[in-house]
Design a protein around this motif. Structure first.
Motif, mmCIF file in Angstrom:
data_model
loop_
_atom_site.group_PDB
_atom_site.id
_atom_site.type_symbol
_atom_site.label_atom_id
_atom_site.label_comp_id
_atom_site.label_asym_id
_atom_site.label_seq_id
_atom_site.Cartn_x
_atom_site.Cartn_y
_atom_site.Cartn_z
ATOM 1 N N THR A 158 14.504 1.308 6.883
ATOM 2 C CA THR A 158 13.088 1.009 6.712
ATOM 3 C C THR A 158 12.687 1.440 5.308
ATOM 4 O O THR A 158 13.141 2.471 4.819
ATOM 5 N N GLN A 159 11.834 0.655 4.657
ATOM 6 C CA GLN A 159 11.372 0.970 3.309
ATOM 7 C C GLN A 159 9.863 1.176 3.323
ATOM 8 O O GLN A 159 9.153 0.499 4.073
ATOM 9 N N SER A 160 9.366 2.092 2.494
ATOM 10 C CA SER A 160 7.925 2.318 2.441
ATOM 11 C C SER A 160 7.500 2.725 1.037
ATOM 12 O O SER A 160 8.309 3.223 0.248
ATOM 13 N N ALA A 161 6.226 2.485 0.742
ATOM 14 C CA ALA A 161 5.642 2.874 -0.548
ATOM 15 C C ALA A 161 4.171 3.160 -0.331
ATOM 16 O O ALA A 161 3.528 2.570 0.555
ATOM 17 N N THR A 162 3.637 4.069 -1.144
ATOM 18 C CA THR A 162 2.215 4.404 -1.060
ATOM 19 C C THR A 162 1.586 4.375 -2.447
ATOM 20 O O THR A 162 2.268 4.546 -3.456
ATOM 21 N N GLY A 163 0.295 4.156 -2.461
ATOM 22 C CA GLY A 163 -0.486 4.213 -3.687
ATOM 23 C C GLY A 163 -1.731 5.030 -3.411
ATOM 24 O O GLY A 163 -2.668 4.547 -2.785
#
Length: 151
Positions: free
Chosen positions: A18-23
């Motif tokens: 699973t891949q994730s990113a936040t801003g």
């Protein structure tokens, strides 16, 4: 694309990570078309690169804090393209009004998930968050994108 049924031997390609990113930064925008452009604040791209599982299906989940200076809407969505370069490659799922939205002048945090099918197993894709308003100025903060393999 094969389903992973009971008794199927599971291989590494069947369930890539699973891949994730936040801003976390907040920014303002006035574009009525989906874009990565901000008019004020500290814009940071929220994007991931992922590998399609054997089933060719992934679920993207997108959330954020949204507000609009008027009675218009502030909207975010996920765009998915082929390849490992963020924002480049053939579009697999174009930006559309299927992500979180908020109409009003008080911040609200909302999120949504969407099943994306028909991906080529083992191929690399990139997904990024885009934003727009229906009118006025939108403020966007705390965006998060998660892409996970589906059986």
């Amino acid at each position: 694309m094969p389903d992973l049924l009971a008794g199927t031997t599971v291989l590494a390609l069947d369930t890539p990570p699973t891949q994730s990113a936040t801003g976390d930064s907040s920014f303002d925008a006035t574009s009525t078309s989906y874009t990565t452009t901000a008019t004020a604040g500290s814009y940071s791209e929220v994007a991931v690169v992922f590998v399609a599982p054997t089933t060719g299906r992934v679920k993207w989940t997108l959330s954020g804090r949204l507000i609009n200076s008027a009675t218009g809407g502030a909207l975010i969505t996920c765009e998915v393209r082929e390849g490992a370069t963020i924002g480049a490659g053939t579009i697999v799922e174009s930006a559309g009004d299927r992500g979180p939205s908020h109409y009003g002048a008080t911040f609200a945090r909302s999120g949504t998930s969407r099943l994306l099918t028909g991906l080529t197993p083992g191929s690399t894709y990139n997904a990024r968050v885009l934003h727009r308003v229906t009118a006025g100025t939108g403020s966007f903060a705390l965006r998060e994108l998660i892409v996970e393999p589906c059986t």
